[in-house]
Design an enzyme around this catalytic site. Structure first.
Site, short mmCIF file in Angstrom:
data_model
loop_
_atom_site.label_atom_id
_atom_site.label_comp_id
_atom_site.label_asym_id
_atom_site.label_seq_id
_atom_site.Cartn_x
_atom_site.Cartn_y
_atom_site.Cartn_z
N HIS A 121 -3.19 2.83 -11.46
CA HIS A 121 -1.90 2.99 -10.79
C HIS A 121 -1.37 1.66 -10.27
O HIS A 121 -2.14 0.75 -9.95
CB HIS A 121 -1.97 4.03 -9.68
CG HIS A 121 -2.84 3.66 -8.51
ND1 HIS A 121 -2.35 3.01 -7.41
CD2 HIS A 121 -4.16 3.85 -8.27
CE1 HIS A 121 -3.33 2.84 -6.53
NE2 HIS A 121 -4.45 3.32 -7.03
N ASP A 150 -7.10 -2.16 -5.27
CA ASP A 150 -6.56 -0.80 -5.36
C ASP A 150 -5.07 -0.87 -5.64
O ASP A 150 -4.26 -0.87 -4.74
CB ASP A 150 -6.86 -0.08 -4.04
CG ASP A 150 -6.47 1.38 -4.08
OD1 ASP A 150 -6.19 1.90 -5.17
OD2 ASP A 150 -6.44 2.01 -3.01
N GLU A 184 0.39 7.03 -6.77
CA GLU A 184 -0.97 7.48 -6.46
C GLU A 184 -1.24 7.52 -4.96
O GLU A 184 -1.87 8.44 -4.46
CB GLU A 184 -1.99 6.56 -7.14
CG GLU A 184 -3.41 7.14 -7.22
CD GLU A 184 -4.29 6.80 -6.02
OE1 GLU A 184 -5.37 7.38 -5.92
OE2 GLU A 184 -3.89 5.96 -5.17
N GLU A 185 -0.73 6.52 -4.26
CA GLU A 185 -1.05 6.41 -2.83
C GLU A 185 -0.33 7.43 -1.97
O GLU A 185 -0.58 7.53 -0.77
CB GLU A 185 -0.77 4.98 -2.33
CG GLU A 185 -1.58 3.89 -3.04
CD GLU A 185 -3.08 3.91 -2.69
OE1 GLU A 185 -3.51 4.80 -1.94
OE2 GLU A 185 -3.79 3.03 -3.20
N GLU A 209 -10.02 2.81 -11.18
CA GLU A 209 -10.04 2.42 -9.78
C GLU A 209 -11.18 1.42 -9.63
O GLU A 209 -12.10 1.38 -10.45
CB GLU A 209 -10.28 3.64 -8.88
CG GLU A 209 -9.10 4.59 -8.80
CD GLU A 209 -7.99 4.15 -7.85
OE1 GLU A 209 -8.13 3.08 -7.22
OE2 GLU A 209 -6.98 4.86 -7.77
N HIS A 397 -6.70 -0.88 1.13
CA HIS A 397 -5.90 -0.39 2.27
C HIS A 397 -6.08 -1.23 3.54
O HIS A 397 -5.57 -0.87 4.59
CB HIS A 397 -6.20 1.09 2.62
CG HIS A 397 -5.94 2.02 1.48
ND1 HIS A 397 -5.79 3.39 1.64
CD2 HIS A 397 -5.80 1.81 0.15
CE1 HIS A 397 -5.58 3.95 0.46
NE2 HIS A 397 -5.60 3.01 -0.46
ZN LIG Z 1 -6.18 3.52 -5.99
#
Ligand SMILES: [Zn+2]
Length: 432
Positions: A121, A150, A184-185, A209, A397
């Site tokens: 993603h 990510d 995706e998030e 991922e 994140h």
């Molecule tokens: Zn991800």
């Protein structure tokens, strides 16, 4: 930018592999090894390009820019590329935006039969402006940047696997499909249906991922996440002079929460816990509205159906008939369940890593960490679906410490390329 160029397969590693295992230790494919080494600096350049475009899940301008870049890359590699707007078929949850980023789908036709799907993603959890403080940079064995682990590395790894396959003129697959989504998030409200359809049409799904730095392992299972939201509408009235004229939304909410407090099931790993509630505005007013939210975790797809049905049944039993109760069950993400097929494919990947690269690779069939799009891909298929084919990384994140391990680039390019080749040739079915 120049990147150091060195082989990731010193002779010593191969010798150690033979010595430790004592058994047949397949030689690494020299051609693929050389290609992986050649692609490494190019992959870092791709990462720099991807990280230098901000692409938060709600940043449509950024998502448009990055999807154009990704589309151009796969077109240049000979793919038939489509940019798909998934907004119309979105599964709308409380935080779903009106429009979401486009999906890039690249299709490569081969001469064989097997259909292989590679997913990653392009969106991140970060907001516009954060890039200034966190530009792409390589420090020692780490490449830093927002969203680099990510999941921008996932896009870069897939791009350069395709590039390696093209360089080898490898076309023994029937179809090689690349799917990169931009939501995706926020739990993939738009892309989920497409990912599920594409998953069902393919013979194997590899999801990219990032892998962990501490313990490098593939994931065969992830937890499913759902939420329950309750809205109770009552009627306000003076709590001192005319409470009987009101309808106390807080009483009804409390009743609902208490009668839905025992739905967890340790036997299957189903967990449901009320975590949020809000009601009332003034001490002397009977509250006219009240809301509450529960967090739901499931390990089996069937538990999603079960819990949804149970809460919808329970909510009918009200304490105060005049109150209006609304319940919303949202499937944020289904769980990914390990299957015999995914275990066999993981064993094959582990064998390539161990025998040809002399590297350890785990395969975790217990759900850990957050959910991923691999679970949507697995929803309507018995074909193997495996997560974490991406680079080893850390700090997803986090605003200031997200990186990927530069030394994991060549092994992952090698593994991904070899897996596509072996799946195409039907060699992964029994894990040999
Ligand atoms: Zn991800």
């Amino acid at each position: 930018m120049k990147f150091p160029h060195r082989s990731f397969l010193p002779a010593a590693v191969f010798a150690a592999c033979a010595a430790f295992l004592g058994t047949a230790c397949a030689a690494p494919d020299a051609g693929i090894t050389a290609l992986a080494a050649k692609e490494k600096p190019a992959l870092l350049e791709t990462l720099k390009e991807l990280v230098s475009i901000e692409s938060g899940s709600r940043d449509l301008d950024g998502l448009e820019k990055i999807s154009d870049l990704i589309a151009a890359k796969f077109k240049a590699l000979g793919g038939e590329v489509e940019l798909i707007d998934p907004s119309a078929e979105a599964y709308r949850m409380e935080d779903t935006p009106e429009k979401m980023g486009r999906v890039v789908r690249a299709t490569f036709k081969g001469t064989g039969k097997k259909k292989i799907l590679l997913i990653a993603h392009m969106d991140t959890v970060y907001t516009v402006g954060m890039l200034n403080k966190q530009p792409f940079r390589v420090e020692g064995d780490k490449a830093y940047g927002l969203g680099i682990a990510d999941d921008k590395q996932g896009i870069a790894v897939i791009t350069h696997i395709v590039s390696m396959l093209q360089a080898m003129k490898f076309k023994e697959y029937g179809t090689l499909t690349v799917l990169i989504n931009g939501d995706e998030e926020i739990s993939s409200p738009g892309a989920r249906a497409l990912i599920t359809r594409m998953g069902a049409e393919h013979d194997a799904v590899m999801s990219f991922e990032g892998a962990y730095v501490k313990e490098d392992k593939l994931s065969l299972a992830t937890a499913g996440i759902a939420s329950v939201t309750l809205h109770v509408a009552g009627k306000a009235s003076h709590a001192g002079s005319a409470p009987e004229l009101g309808v106390n939304a807080l009483y009804e909410l409390s009743h609902q929460i208490l009668q839905m407090r025992d739905l967890s099931d340790p036997a299957t790993g189903l967990k449901m816990n009320w975590t949020i509630s809000k009601s009332g505005s003034n001490r002397n007013v009977i509250p006219a509205s009240a809301t509450a939210g529960a967090d739901v975790r499931v390990l089996k797809v069937s538990d999603d159906d079960r819990i949804e049905q149970q809460v919808n049944e329970r909510v009918k039993k009200q304490l105060i008939h005049e109150a209006k109760v609304e319940l919303k069950f949202e499937r944020r993400r289904p769980p990914l369940e390990a299957t015999d097929a995914s275990r066999a494919m993981a064993r094959h990947a582990q064998q390539i890593y161990k025998d040809e690269l002399g590297l350890p690779l785990g395969a975790d069939d217990k759900a850990a960490g957050g959910g991923t799009d691999a679970a949507f891909a697995a929803l309507k298929t018995k074909a193997p679906v495996i997560e974490r084919f991406g680079l080893q990384g850390f700090g997803a994140h986090s605003a200031d410490a997200e990186y990927v391990l530069v030394d994991s680039i060549e092994p992952r390019l090698y593994l991904g390329t070899r897996m596509v080749m072996d799946i195409a040739r039907g060699k992964t079915a029994n894990g040999n």
